[in-house]
Scaffold this motif. Structure first.
Motif, PDB file in Angstrom:
ATOM      1  N   GLU A 201      24.535  15.107 141.368  1.00  0.00           N
ATOM      2  CA  GLU A 201      23.173  15.162 141.886  1.00  0.00           C
ATOM      3  C   GLU A 201      22.207  14.443 140.945  1.00  0.00           C
ATOM      4  O   GLU A 201      21.260  13.784 141.393  1.00  0.00           O
ATOM      5  CB  GLU A 201      22.736  16.611 142.104  1.00  0.00           C
ATOM      6  N   ALA A 202      22.467  14.516 139.638  1.00  0.00           N
ATOM      7  CA  ALA A 202      21.640  13.773 138.682  1.00  0.00           C
ATOM      8  C   ALA A 202      21.770  12.268 138.912  1.00  0.00           C
ATOM      9  O   ALA A 202      20.778  11.524 138.844  1.00  0.00           O
ATOM     10  CB  ALA A 202      22.036  14.133 137.253  1.00  0.00           C
ATOM     11  N   MET A 203      22.989  11.801 139.178  1.00  0.00           N
ATOM     12  CA  MET A 203      23.190  10.377 139.486  1.00  0.00           C
ATOM     13  C   MET A 203      22.414   9.989 140.750  1.00  0.00           C
ATOM     14  O   MET A 203      21.832   8.899 140.835  1.00  0.00           O
ATOM     15  CB  MET A 203      24.677  10.084 139.666  1.00  0.00           C
ATOM     16  N   HIS A 204      22.401  10.885 141.728  1.00  0.00           N
ATOM     17  CA  HIS A 204      21.635  10.634 142.954  1.00  0.00           C
ATOM     18  C   HIS A 204      20.150  10.492 142.646  1.00  0.00           C
ATOM     19  O   HIS A 204      19.482   9.551 143.110  1.00  0.00           O
ATOM     20  CB  HIS A 204      21.882  11.787 143.941  1.00  0.00           C
ATOM     21  N   LEU A 205      19.610  11.396 141.846  1.00  0.00           N
ATOM     22  CA  LEU A 205      18.179  11.365 141.545  1.00  0.00           C
ATOM     23  C   LEU A 205      17.800  10.107 140.770  1.00  0.00           C
ATOM     24  O   LEU A 205      16.753   9.502 141.026  1.00  0.00           O
ATOM     25  CB  LEU A 205      17.794  12.621 140.764  1.00  0.00           C
ATOM     26  N   VAL A 206      18.657   9.705 139.824  1.00  0.00           N
ATOM     27  CA  VAL A 206      18.389   8.474 139.068  1.00  0.00           C
ATOM     28  C   VAL A 206      18.603   7.253 139.950  1.00  0.00           C
ATOM     29  O   VAL A 206      17.798   6.316 139.962  1.00  0.00           O
ATOM     30  CB  VAL A 206      19.281   8.411 137.808  1.00  0.00           C
ATOM     31  N   GLY A 207      19.719   7.263 140.698  1.00  0.00           N
ATOM     32  CA  GLY A 207      20.065   6.100 141.514  1.00  0.00           C
ATOM     33  C   GLY A 207      19.060   5.792 142.595  1.00  0.00           C
ATOM     34  O   GLY A 207      18.861   4.623 142.957  1.00  0.00           O
ATOM     35  N   GLU A 208      18.400   6.837 143.123  1.00  0.00           N
ATOM     36  CA  GLU A 208      17.410   6.621 144.179  1.00  0.00           C
ATOM     37  C   GLU A 208      15.993   6.484 143.633  1.00  0.00           C
ATOM     38  O   GLU A 208      15.023   6.478 144.391  1.00  0.00           O
ATOM     39  CB  GLU A 208      17.478   7.764 145.190  1.00  0.00           C
ATOM     40  N   ASP A 217      17.965  14.534 131.265  1.00  0.00           N
ATOM     41  CA  ASP A 217      18.370  15.240 130.056  1.00  0.00           C
ATOM     42  C   ASP A 217      17.256  16.163 129.557  1.00  0.00           C
ATOM     43  O   ASP A 217      17.516  17.278 129.089  1.00  0.00           O
ATOM     44  CB  ASP A 217      18.761  14.248 128.963  1.00  0.00           C
ATOM     45  N   ARG A 218      16.006  15.714 129.685  1.00  0.00           N
ATOM     46  CA  ARG A 218      14.888  16.535 129.241  1.00  0.00           C
ATOM     47  C   ARG A 218      14.720  17.773 130.125  1.00  0.00           C
ATOM     48  O   ARG A 218      14.387  18.860 129.635  1.00  0.00           O
ATOM     49  CB  ARG A 218      13.592  15.708 129.240  1.00  0.00           C
ATOM     50  N   VAL A 219      14.955  17.630 131.422  1.00  0.00           N
ATOM     51  CA  VAL A 219      14.879  18.776 132.325  1.00  0.00           C
ATOM     52  C   VAL A 219      15.864  19.861 131.888  1.00  0.00           C
ATOM     53  O   VAL A 219      15.562  21.057 131.935  1.00  0.00           O
ATOM     54  CB  VAL A 219      15.161  18.339 133.777  1.00  0.00           C
ATOM     55  N   LEU A 220      17.032  19.431 131.433  1.00  0.00           N
ATOM     56  CA  LEU A 220      18.025  20.408 130.966  1.00  0.00           C
ATOM     57  C   LEU A 220      17.645  20.989 129.609  1.00  0.00           C
ATOM     58  O   LEU A 220      17.578  22.209 129.437  1.00  0.00           O
ATOM     59  CB  LEU A 220      19.405  19.749 130.891  1.00  0.00           C
ATOM     60  N   THR A 221      17.413  20.123 128.608  1.00  0.00           N
ATOM     61  CA  THR A 221      17.225  20.622 127.241  1.00  0.00           C
ATOM     62  C   THR A 221      15.912  21.373 127.065  1.00  0.00           C
ATOM     63  O   THR A 221      15.849  22.345 126.300  1.00  0.00           O
ATOM     64  CB  THR A 221      17.292  19.468 126.226  1.00  0.00           C
ATOM     65  N   SER A 222      14.864  20.952 127.763  1.00  0.00           N
ATOM     66  CA  SER A 222      13.566  21.610 127.611  1.00  0.00           C
ATOM     67  C   SER A 222      13.279  22.595 128.742  1.00  0.00           C
ATOM     68  O   SER A 222      12.222  23.215 128.759  1.00  0.00           O
ATOM     69  CB  SER A 222      12.438  20.564 127.570  1.00  0.00           C
ATOM     70  N   GLY A 223      14.204  22.709 129.687  1.00  0.00           N
ATOM     71  CA  GLY A 223      14.019  23.603 130.807  1.00  0.00           C
ATOM     72  C   GLY A 223      15.177  24.559 130.987  1.00  0.00           C
ATOM     73  O   GLY A 223      15.235  25.632 130.388  1.00  0.00           O
ATOM     74  N   LEU A 224      16.141  24.159 131.805  1.00  0.00           N
ATOM     75  CA  LEU A 224      17.238  25.051 132.172  1.00  0.00           C
ATOM     76  C   LEU A 224      18.010  25.589 130.972  1.00  0.00           C
ATOM     77  O   LEU A 224      18.346  26.775 130.918  1.00  0.00           O
ATOM     78  CB  LEU A 224      18.198  24.322 133.115  1.00  0.00           C
ATOM     79  N   ALA A 225      18.314  24.724 130.004  1.00  0.00           N
ATOM     80  CA  ALA A 225      19.174  25.146 128.897  1.00  0.00           C
ATOM     81  C   ALA A 225      18.540  26.233 128.040  1.00  0.00           C
ATOM     82  O   ALA A 225      19.256  27.029 127.428  1.00  0.00           O
ATOM     83  CB  ALA A 225      19.544  23.949 128.021  1.00  0.00           C
ATOM     84  N   LEU A 273      25.298   1.564 138.678  1.00  0.00           N
ATOM     85  CA  LEU A 273      24.478   2.706 138.270  1.00  0.00           C
ATOM     86  C   LEU A 273      25.044   3.339 137.006  1.00  0.00           C
ATOM     87  O   LEU A 273      24.283   3.717 136.102  1.00  0.00           O
ATOM     88  CB  LEU A 273      24.403   3.741 139.397  1.00  0.00           C
ATOM     89  N   ALA A 274      26.368   3.462 136.931  1.00  0.00           N
ATOM     90  CA  ALA A 274      26.977   4.025 135.724  1.00  0.00           C
ATOM     91  C   ALA A 274      26.631   3.180 134.503  1.00  0.00           C
ATOM     92  O   ALA A 274      26.312   3.719 133.428  1.00  0.00           O
ATOM     93  CB  ALA A 274      28.492   4.113 135.889  1.00  0.00           C
ATOM     94  N   GLU A 275      26.650   1.861 134.658  1.00  0.00           N
ATOM     95  CA  GLU A 275      26.316   0.980 133.535  1.00  0.00           C
ATOM     96  C   GLU A 275      24.838   1.105 133.173  1.00  0.00           C
ATOM     97  O   GLU A 275      24.479   1.079 131.992  1.00  0.00           O
ATOM     98  CB  GLU A 275      26.642  -0.468 133.893  1.00  0.00           C
ATOM     99  N   SER A 276      23.987   1.265 134.181  1.00  0.00           N
ATOM    100  CA  SER A 276      22.557   1.425 133.916  1.00  0.00           C
ATOM    101  C   SER A 276      22.281   2.709 133.138  1.00  0.00           C
ATOM    102  O   SER A 276      21.487   2.713 132.186  1.00  0.00           O
ATOM    103  CB  SER A 276      21.794   1.448 135.242  1.00  0.00           C
ATOM    104  N   VAL A 277      22.952   3.804 133.527  1.00  0.00           N
ATOM    105  CA  VAL A 277      22.793   5.058 132.794  1.00  0.00           C
ATOM    106  C   VAL A 277      23.327   4.918 131.378  1.00  0.00           C
ATOM    107  O   VAL A 277      22.708   5.387 130.407  1.00  0.00           O
ATOM    108  CB  VAL A 277      23.495   6.211 133.544  1.00  0.00           C
TER     109      VAL A 277
END
Length: 322
Positions: A201-208, A217-225, A273-277
Motif C-alpha cells: 500500500e505504501a508503494m501504491h501511495l508513492v507510485g500514484e 517512513d515519517r508516518v511510521l516513525t513519528s506516528g504509528l511506531a 518505481l522500485a528504483e525510484s524508491v
C-alpha cells in the motif's frame, strides 16, 4: 554448560544470530554452512560481535566470552547435527535448496530432534513433510536479527504434532524468545503478511503521487511506531475509544472497511518505481553506509526492548495462553 546441543544450519545473517540466541540460553551450538569461508570470514566474527554487544546491552549475567565458547564451527552438516535436540535451518529462501538440506538433516539428525526452518514465507508443508518422523518438523520464523528481536512464529505443516509445538515453545522460551503459534498454515505467516501488505500500500501511495518515500517512513516513525512499540493495533484501537475496541469499531468500522476496499495491496508496482524508491532512500543513506546503519538500528532495537521491559500497562492482565 547444560550438555544440551542445538545445530544452526546456514551461517548467514539469520543463522549466526540464532547461534548467539541458543548459546546465551546455555546450549552448545554447532554452526555449519555449505560455504566454509562463510563460517570463518563472516559467521564466527559476527557471533563474537553480537555476543559482546548483548552482554553490554541486554546482560543475562554471563560474560560474552563464556557465550562465545559455546559456539563452534562444524566440519560437516552431519557433524553439526550429531546428538542435538534441535536443528534450526536458515539457508537460502529457495524451495529446492531447503528440500535438499532437510533431506540431509533428516537422515543425519537424531530421530527425535526438533527440525525447524527459519523460512520467511515458504509453507513448511512444501519441504518438511518428507523427512523421517515429519511430525517433529515445523517452521520457526524469526525477525531479523533474532539475536535482538524476540518474536518467533511457529507454524506447522499439517502433520506437525501438538507435542512438537510445545517442545518448540519451551525451547524458545528458555532462550528468552517470544513464540506465537499459527493455528493454520499460511504463506508469509503473520509478520510478513502484515509487513508486506503495508509496504504494498505504501508503494501504491508513492507510485500514484500521494507522497514521497520519506513521507511514508515519517508516518511510521513519528506516528504509528510510537504507539506500536508498546501496544499492537488492536490494543491501540481499544485505547482510542472510551468504550474500548467495540466503541472504536462502532465509530470507525465503516471507514476502516472503505479504506480496506480502496487500499491497493495488489498494486502492480514495477522496477521503475522500485528504483525510484531506492534512489530516494539511498540519497538519505548511501548503500555503503548500510553496515554502520544496521549496527545503529540494532542498538535502537535493544533500547526499545529495555523501554518495553521497564514497566507494564496499568490494569493490563496476562493474556490467556490459548
Amino acid at each position: 554448560m547444560t550438555g544440551r546441543r542445538v545445530a544452526c544450519i546456514g551461517a548467514g545473517t539469520v543463522g549466526s544470530a540464532w547461534a548467539v540466541v541458543f548459546a546465551r540460553a546455555g546450549y552448545e551450538v554447532a554452526v555449519w554452512d555449505s560455504v566454509p569461508e562463510t563460517l570463518s570470514e563472516f559467521a564466527l566474527p559476527r557471533v563474537a560481535q553480537i555476543a559482546r554487544t548483548l552482554a553490554e546491552e541486554m546482560s543475562t549475567g554471563e560474560d560474552a566470552e563464556t557465550v562465545i565458547a559455546r559456539i563452534r564451527a562444524a566440519t560437516s552438516l552431519a557433524d553439526a547435527v550429531d546428538g542435538v535436540e534441535a536443528v534450526q535451518e536458515s539457508v537460502r529462501e529457495e524451495l529446492s535448496v531447503k528440500r535438499a538440506v532437510f533431506d540431509e538433516i533428516g537422515e543425519a539428525a537424531p530421530p527425535d530432534a526438533l527440525l525447524m526452518s527459519s523460512t520467511s514465507a515458504l509453507p513448511g508443508s512444501q519441504f518438511l513433510t518428507e523427512v523421517p518422523n515429519p511430525e517433529r518438523a515445523l517452521v520457526a520464523h524469526p525477525v531479523n536479527p533474532p539475536s535482538h528481536i524476540p518474536l518467533v512464529e511457529l507454524c506447522g505443516t499439517g502433520v506437525t504434532e501438538e507435542a512438537t509445538f510445545e517442545r518448540a515453545r519451551q525451547l524458545f522460551l528458555s532462550a528468552r524468545m517470544e513464540p506465537v503459534v499459527l493455528r493454520k498454515e499460511i504463506e508469509g505467516f503473520l509478520l510478513n503478511r502484515l509487513q508486506y501488505t503495508m509496504v504494498n500500500e505504501a508503494m501504491h501511495l508513492v507510485g500514484e503521487g500521494y507522497c514521497t518515500a520519506e513521507d511514508i517512513d515519517r508516518v511510521l516513525t513519528s506516528g504509528l511506531a510510537l504507539r506500536w512499540a508498546s501496544i499492537g493495533p488492536f490494543m491501540t484501537a481499544h485505547l482510542n475509544a472510551r468504550e474500548g475496541f467495540r466503541g472504536f469499531v462502532d465509530q470507525l468500522g465503516p471507514m476502516m472497511k472503505t479504506m480496506g476496499r480502496e487500499a491497493r495491496t495488489d498494486y502492480d508496482w514495477g522496477p521503475d518505481l522500485a528504483e525510484s524508491v531506492h534512489e530516494s532512500v539511498a540519497r538519505i543513506l548511501p548503500v555503503d553506509s548500510i553496515p554502520e546503519a544496521q549496527a545503529w538500528r540494532d542498538g535502537r532495537i535493544l533500547a526499545t526492548r529495555r523501554m518495553q521491559a521497564a514497566d507494564h500497562m496499568p490494569g493490563r492482565k496476562k493474556a490467556d495462553p490459548d
